[in-house]
Design an enzyme around this catalytic site. Structure first.
Site, PDB file in Angstrom:
ATOM      1  N   ARG A 148       0.120   4.647   2.948  1.00 25.43           N
ATOM      2  CA  ARG A 148       0.168   4.310   4.369  1.00 25.43           C
ATOM      3  C   ARG A 148       0.457   5.482   5.293  1.00 25.43           C
ATOM      4  O   ARG A 148       0.376   5.346   6.503  1.00 25.43           O
ATOM      5  CB  ARG A 148       1.209   3.210   4.594  1.00 25.43           C
ATOM      6  CG  ARG A 148       0.659   1.839   4.383  1.00 25.43           C
ATOM      7  CD  ARG A 148       1.716   0.785   4.622  1.00 25.43           C
ATOM      8  NE  ARG A 148       2.626   0.649   3.510  1.00 25.43           N
ATOM      9  CZ  ARG A 148       3.799   0.027   3.578  1.00 25.43           C
ATOM     10  NH1 ARG A 148       4.198  -0.460   4.740  1.00 25.43           N
ATOM     11  NH2 ARG A 148       4.572  -0.089   2.516  1.00 25.43           N
ATOM     12  N   GLU A 208      -4.264   3.806 -10.826  1.00 25.76           N
ATOM     13  CA  GLU A 208      -4.979   2.534 -10.612  1.00 25.76           C
ATOM     14  C   GLU A 208      -6.179   2.475 -11.546  1.00 25.76           C
ATOM     15  O   GLU A 208      -6.433   1.454 -12.197  1.00 25.76           O
ATOM     16  CB  GLU A 208      -5.457   2.426  -9.160  1.00 25.76           C
ATOM     17  CG  GLU A 208      -4.337   2.361  -8.147  1.00 25.76           C
ATOM     18  CD  GLU A 208      -4.877   2.377  -6.718  1.00 25.76           C
ATOM     19  OE1 GLU A 208      -5.292   1.311  -6.248  1.00 25.76           O
ATOM     20  OE2 GLU A 208      -4.908   3.457  -6.090  1.00 25.76           O
ATOM     21  N   CYS A 237       0.834  -1.202   0.000  1.00 22.32           N
ATOM     22  CA  CYS A 237       0.000   0.000   0.000  1.00 22.32           C
ATOM     23  C   CYS A 237       0.870   1.253   0.000  1.00 22.32           C
ATOM     24  O   CYS A 237       1.744   1.430   0.846  1.00 22.32           O
ATOM     25  CB  CYS A 237      -0.924   0.001   1.214  1.00 22.32           C
ATOM     26  SG  CYS A 237      -1.858   1.510   1.306  1.00 22.32           S
ATOM     27  N   TRP A 258      -8.567   5.780  -0.764  1.00 24.22           N
ATOM     28  CA  TRP A 258      -9.051   6.434  -1.986  1.00 24.22           C
ATOM     29  C   TRP A 258      -8.100   6.082  -3.123  1.00 24.22           C
ATOM     30  O   TRP A 258      -7.023   5.527  -2.891  1.00 24.22           O
ATOM     31  CB  TRP A 258      -9.169   7.936  -1.812  1.00 24.22           C
ATOM     32  CG  TRP A 258      -7.976   8.577  -1.195  1.00 24.22           C
ATOM     33  CD1 TRP A 258      -6.808   8.927  -1.803  1.00 24.22           C
ATOM     34  CD2 TRP A 258      -7.829   8.921   0.191  1.00 24.22           C
ATOM     35  NE1 TRP A 258      -5.939   9.461  -0.905  1.00 24.22           N
ATOM     36  CE2 TRP A 258      -6.527   9.477   0.335  1.00 24.22           C
ATOM     37  CE3 TRP A 258      -8.633   8.822   1.314  1.00 24.22           C
ATOM     38  CZ2 TRP A 258      -6.052   9.928   1.556  1.00 24.22           C
ATOM     39  CZ3 TRP A 258      -8.159   9.266   2.523  1.00 24.22           C
ATOM     40  CH2 TRP A 258      -6.882   9.825   2.642  1.00 24.22           C
TER      41      TRP A 258
END
Ligand SMILES: Cc1cc2nc3c(=O)[nH]c(=O)nc-3n(C[C@H](O)[C@H](O)[C@H](O)COP(=O)(O)OP(=O)(O)OC[C@H]3O[C@@H](n4cnc5c(N)ncnc54)[C@H](O)[C@@H]3O)c2cc1C
Ligand SMILES: NC(=O)c1ccc[n+]([C@@H]2O[C@H](COP(=O)([O-])OP(=O)(O)OC[C@H]3O[C@@H](n4cnc5c(N)ncnc54)[C@H](OP(=O)(O)O)[C@@H]3O)[C@@H](O)[C@H]2O)c1
Ligand SMILES: Cc1cc2nc3c(=O)[nH]c(=O)nc-3n(C[C@H](O)[C@H](O)[C@H](O)COP(=O)(O)O)c2cc1C
Length: 1149
Positions: free
Chosen positions: A149, A323, A146, A318
């Protein structure tokens, strides 16, 4: 270079890396990471705590494997022994207590024991809510893939471990989506469904994400929609779902509870926020009909917290723009790259023309542009990677490492233009962890044969609609169960508690609200709160009430990041936010959509709060403690829902409170997306509804012995450890010529250890009301029980049961069993003018229409009420005389009157000089109301002490004043300033020094007393004793200011300070590091403060420096104040403040 000399941020100095990598080096345990862009080398030690399994193995690197087996949790292959669970649990509980700086504390060891016992007995244990929150945040913090973070601490956790059905799962997911979406200002949150264990069965969300688009396989093998979801779409269809066949159809939710077959629910369309994709320049792009959903909520992963596995725990952050770019461009997904490039006029035959790169770039620009112009949270990959680098560096500093999967973290476009590309990162697994898990349908065998995959179960739309309807009505109720609102209060005279209770009433309409006294709260739990409301008064001179002191100090230490309590004394006035900080709040709130992606993270980033301060503008530091709490919470990055409310006891305190309460409730509902589900008007009505009705009360006779222990009863009511003293004697300290009385009250402590004290402490006394007032009041009651019968009031309680409403009489625990006379004498306040709320009840009882109307006007709490209150200052008996038609029942008094509060007295004796005794110097209060034309009023406690006979028992306790102490070293100079009864604590000081000089042969330094009174022959308190102390060398200097001495100008203590002893004061306090003490009235203390500043300036200090100098003296514990309140010229001071407030229309909000 020795390891201890290394820079704190884990950075390695140039040339060090080789040494650390050298196997012969003693420091080989440090693994280093280099940034090839900056050449910075850092060490990672956190990996030493990683789980023994690793993503890569000895023979090969698995860095690019999508789902390495080590990151998959598959119940079919897992068998955990109780020992494994104990190990995981112990490691987690250790982490939890370490983070709270309570490692190896008693609480930690007890919890470990409890957890181990539970695993031994039941094979598992239950995480506390706080552990769950900590675990969820840590799992996010540990997630190597991720990139977002940096926000790990800002995660809203919905604890739904209690639910049992898919219908409840569905409504929890609706709540989750609503909260997360937040009208586009996306918020990170996670919902936990019951963990895996035999009792629960398996809970799963079958969908990979809560919102995803269907993929319909066509006969020719092509797909309409999102190809990645073809298999899941087919499962839904087999279970009866009929999709519309479009490119962007939101899939239904397939939810599984208790290992049963899944149920299907359509996601309500109003909960799915989508963004149409447009290009800032290419108008044609809009016509491609592309869109994407706003909330990426992963729902098929498992989180393991200390060995407890949560297979159903949807969570979201979000999007990063790339992506969505990939979702639309990848050939295995929407595959729009080529059509897009063609629209752009690019030649797609030749890859080296970089048409793909150009098209991807323009699509990414469109995505960012579309989300941003719709005010929907999104991050570009440059901002995201930069924030990750910041997080990475924070983590190395704070934790010694940061696991990361480089392959995933480097964005899919422009990799080398982002800083992560150049950073070496280790990948390792830490617990708590997020795992992949096999698709739910591969683990589940349908029990209902009709529902078996392959056969269609028809769920009619009506049925689906019913679910949706049911869900939205359940939403508010369920939300109320899930979001806790913690209402903190600190109070001296009980008003803040009353307001906190009213606030609880209104908040319970939408939240699970509870009230907590500040001193009963463990501050390290604060970061796990979601919604914090603070109602507190200010005491002393800008100080916290006594039960707010430890909270304030702990909050200050928390803000400083201190492990242990700092020596720096908490000081509200120093802590209060500068004006510009507060102004910026307004500015922030006027922007339509605040940015949630802000990197500024504080320990309380996930806490929303608002503060209401009670105070009085008669004090120079109005509501200072409320402001200090507001500032500290804000500085720790808690989110301020509403600007602080201020309630001035001299002007519309109740009104201000109700105004603030309504606004903060509305802001909280807004923030938790509950506004549409709560009837705000009904909730607001609870602010003015009084629950009193005479038929709901009755009295029961009780055995007379029940009334024996009044001190014990008072202690229970006020949550204090009380003792009793006996009056030894009372001496009037004023001369016969004086019309006023100041009494020396000597009490026998009966050697009660509860009454141990030090010079500087206070005695709290619970007085009795004047017998004439009590008798007068009883005589006016309609239904008074015989005044000496011991009674217990009972209240009619109604409960909704399956048999209908059941009524029960229950003992009213507000008051202990006692006679009416005792209640009105010992427990209830019958002299403070009643609140508007009580007046509205009295209006109901008035028989005469004129009286009713007048009472109603007063009960509105407007200027008319304020004028009436401050001019007449009516006690309850006087109100019944003013409104004779009121038919008053005893239960109204017993259920509605506030408690009679204790009064404080600065102890005037030394425990060594007068063992077993406590002396107080008490000014006997009496005044005439209505500017001198009204009746005479006698102060409750001072007239009680002036009335009772020797031998009478007094209920009391010690209030420790740790900030008002003599310096340990008797040679340190002390300046004691106290006009009138302000001299009280200084008598204990000089007595203590007399005792020390005689018994311990200590050498006395400078102790100067500056006293003030009216007339040398009337009220020169303790004149002889001071002379004695001077003779003994304990008091070195004494000065007296006479304000009404014939033929001399009016002189106050501050005049002498500034005009007569300026050099002496500067020398004692500044040059010789002396201590400065002021005691008595607050206006006098402010005047003395000003005079002291002028002494400093006169002696060469800059004005600005003098402010800081005194501030520093306060935090170093060298400037001490013991404030009685507004005691000198009370009506004059309060009238002038009220006039000023009204003239300037100072409105609190
Ligand atoms: C920390 C601390 C230490 C204290 N130490 C001492 C001490 O050592 N010695 C001492 O004598 N007191 C001391 N006090 C004050 C004391 O606690 C009581 O407030 C005081 O004795 C009056 O209490 P009472 O019950 O007699 O009067 P109450 O019944 O409480 O009546 C006082 C109230 O009447 C009103 N009032 C008073 N005067 C007037 C006026 N002229 N016109 C209109 N309204 C008026 C005001 O609202 C006032 O608050 C101390 C207070 C504090 C907070
Ligand atoms: N809670 C309460 O309401 C409460 C509590 C305690 C006492 N009291 C009241 O206070 C009065 C007695 O108090 P006391 O014996 O402590 O004091 P006091 O005798 O009234 O006053 C002591 C001295 O302080 C002076 N003074 C007044 N205002 C001052 C200021 N701003 N700065 C410096 N000095 C100032 C007075 O002068 P002048 O008066 O000549 O101006 C007097 O010389 C009584 O009236 C009593 O009712 C009220
Ligand atoms: C001794 C004393 C000191 C006070 N000091 C302050 C102060 O410094 N600032 C302020 O705004 N109010 C001050 N007040 C006023 C109180 O805050 C106010 O009466 C409040 O309504 C009390 O609320 P509580 O009953 O919850 O304690 C003081 C009151 C007393 C009796």
């Amino acid at each position: 270079m020795d390891g201890s000399q290394k820079p704190r941020n884990n950075e390695i100095l140039p040339g060090e890396r080789a040494e650390l990598r050298n196997p012969s080096s003693s420091k080989q345990r440090f693994e280093t990471l280099k940034n090839w862009e900056t050449d910075k080398v850092q060490r990672d030690t956190l990996h030493l705590k990683a789980c023994p399994v690793n993503v890569c193995d000895r023979a090969k690197c698995n860095g690019s494997v999508m789902n390495p087996s080590q990151m998959i949790s598959d119940p079919r292959n897992e068998s955990r022994s109780p020992e494994d669970i104990v190990q995981l649990a112990t490691d987690f509980i250790d982490q939890y207590y370490e983070s709270a700086k309570r490692f190896k504390s008693e609480a930690h060891l007890n919890r470990l024991h409890e957890v181990k016992q539970s695993i031994k007995g039941q094979g598992t244990f239950t995480l506390t809510e706080h552990e769950l929150i900590f675990g969820a945040k840590t799992a996010w913090r540990n997630a190597p893939r991720c990139i977002g973070r940096i926000q790990w601490n800002k995660l809203q956790v919905f604890d739904c471990r209690h639910i049992t059905s898919t219908a409840e799962m569905f409504e929890a997911i609706c709540t989750h989506l609503k909260y997360a979406t937040n009208k586009g200002n996306i918020r990170s949150c996670i919902t936990f469904f019951p963990p895996r264990n035999e009792a629960n069965g398996e809970f799963r969300v079958w969908n990979p994400q809560l919102i995803r688009y269907a993929g319909y396989r066509q006969l020719d093998g092509s797909v309409i929609g999102d190809p990645v979801n073809v298999e899941f779409t087919q499962i839904c269809e087999r279970l009866g779902w009929v999709g519309k066949g479009g490119r962007f159809d939101v899939l239904p939710l397939l939810l599984q509870a208790n290992s049963k077959d899944p149920d299907m629910y359509e996601v309500p369309t109003n909960l799915v926020l989508e963004v149409d994709i447009k290009h800032p320049k290419f108008d044609w792009l809009e016509k491609m009909g592309l869109k994407w959903y706003a909330v990426p909520a992963v729902s098929n992963m498992l989180i393991d917290i200390g060995g407890i596995q949560f297979p159903a725990c949807p969570f979201n952050g979000w999007f990063m723009g790339t992506e969505i770019g990939r979702d639309l461009c990848d050939t295995t997904r929407y595959n729009i790259l080529e059509p897009l490039a063609k629209q752009m006029g690019l030649h797609t035959k030749n890859n080296s023309s970089l048409w793909k790169d150009k098209a991807v770039l323009e699509l990414n620009i469109s995505i960012l542009h579309s989300f941003q112009s719709n005010n929907v949270t999104i991050m570009d990959h440059h901002a995201a990677t930069e924030s990750f680098m910041k997080h990475f560096s924070n983590e190395l500093r704070l934790r010694g490492g940061c696991p990361g999967d480089w392959v995933w973290l480097v964005p899919p476009v422009s990799g080398s233009t982002t800083p992560i590309f150049h950073q070496e990162i280790f990948n390792y697994i830490l617990n708590p962890t997020c795992y992949y898990q096999p698709d739910a349908w591969k683990l589940h065998t349908l029990k209902n044969r009709d529902q078996k995959v392959g056969k269609t179960k028809k769920i009619h739309f009506k049925e689906l609609a019913r679910f949706v309807l049911l869900a939205s009505t359940m939403m508010t109720k369920a939300m109320a169960k899930r979001v806790k609102a913690t209402i903190f209060y600190a109070t001296e005279t009980g008003k803040s508690l009353t307001y906190a209770k009213i606030l609880r009433e209104i908040f319970n309409h939408a939240f699970d609200a509870k009230i907590v006294a500040m001193d009963e709260y463990d501050i390290w739990l604060l970061e796990y709160e979601s919604l914090v409301l603070v109602v507190t008064s200010t005491f002393g001179n800008g100080d916290p009430p006594e039960n707010g002191e430890t909270f304030a100090q702990a909050l200050q230490d928390m803000g400083n990041g201190d492990n242990e309590s700092s020596s720096k004394k908490f000081d509200s006035v120093n802590t209060v936010a500068p004006l510009q900080k507060r102004v910026s709040f307004h500015a922030k709130n006027t922007t339509a959509n605040q940015d949630n992606t802000s990197e500024e993270q504080g320990i309380l980033a996930n806490v929303k709060f608002s503060v209401f301060g009670l105070g009085s503008r008669a004090y120079p530091n109005f509501c200072a403690f409320g402001h200090a709490i507001d500032t500290m919470l804000g500085d720790m990055k808690a989110e301020r829902l509403l600007e602080i409310g201020e309630g001035d006891e001299l002007s519309g305190q109740e009104d201000s409170f109700r105004h603030w309460a309504q606004n903060v409730f509305s802001a909280a509902c807004d923030s938790f997306c509950l506004k549409e589900d709560v009837n705000i008007e009904i909730a607001n009505a609870s602010l003015s509804n009084t629950t009193y009705h005479p038929s709901n009360y009755r009295f029961k006779s009780v055995d007379i012995a029940a009334e024996e222990n009044i001190t014990g009863d008072l202690g229970k009511m006020h949550k204090k450890h009380l003792s009793s003293c006996r009056l030894i004697e009372r001496i009037n300290l004023q001369s016969a010529e004086s019309k006023r009385s100041t009494i020396l009250v000597k009490l026998d402590t009966n050697d009660s250890p509860l009454l141990d004290f030090e010079p500087g402490d206070h005695l709290g006394i619970y007085p009795c009301n004047q017998p004439e007032l009590v008798d007068g009041l009883i005589s006016k009651l309609e239904d008074a029980p015989a005044k000496d019968d011991v009674i217990q009031m009972e209240t009619l309680k109604r409960k909704n049961t399956h048999l209908g409403i059941i009524e029960n009489w229950e003992a009213d625990v507000r008051l202990p069993p006692c006679s009416l006379r005792t209640a009105l004498t010992r427990f209830l306040d019958i002299t403070t003018p009643p609140t508007p709320q009580i007046l509205s009840l009295l209006a109901e009882c008035a028989q005469d229409e004129n009286e009713k109307t007048k009472l109603k006007v007063l009960s509105e709490g407007s200027f008319a009420y304020e004028d009436w209150k401050f001019q007449s200052f009516p006690n309850f008996l006087e109100i019944l005389e003013e409104f004779p038609s009121i038919k008053l029942s005893s239960s109204l008094l017993l259920s509605q009157l506030p408690f009679l509060q204790c009064r404080y007295y600065s102890i005037s004796s030394s425990p060594n000089y007068h063992p077993g005794q406590i002396h107080c110097t008490v000014s006997v209060v009496s005044y005439t109301t209505k500017g001198g034309s009204g009746p005479v009023h006698h102060g409750v406690c001072s007239s009680y002490l002036n009335r009772i006979p020797a031998g009478e028992k007094i209920s009391c306790f010690i209030r420790h004043a740790s900030g008002f102490r003599l310096p340990k070293d008797p040679s340190t100079p002390c300046l004691l300033i106290g006009p009138g009864t302000g001299i009280a604590p200084f008598r204990s000081f000089w007595q203590q020094r007399i005792y020390e000089t005689s018994s311990e042969a200590k050498v006395n330094g400078t102790m100067a007393l500056l006293f003030g009174c009216r007339h040398p022959l009337h009220d020169h308190l303790y004149k002889k004793e001071v002379e004695e102390a001077k003779k003994l060398g304990v008091i070195s200097h004494s000065y007296t200011a006479f304000s009404r001495s014939p033929h001399t100008p009016k002189t106050y203590v501050q005049h002498i300070l500034e005009n007569e002893i300026s050099d002496f004061v500067f020398d004692s306090i500044h040059n010789r590091n002396g201590h400065f003490y002021v005691c008595g009235d607050v206006t006098m203390a402010a005047d003395v403060n000003r005079a002291f500043k002028s002494v400093l300036v006169k002696n060469g200090m800059m004005k600005e420096d003098s402010d800081n100098y005194i501030r520093k003296m306060k935090s170093d514990n060298r400037y001490h104040e013991d404030i009685f309140g507004v005691t000198l010229r009370t009506s004059e001071v309060t009238d002038s403040v009220r006039k000023h407030v009204r003239k300037n229309s100072i409105k609190p909000l």
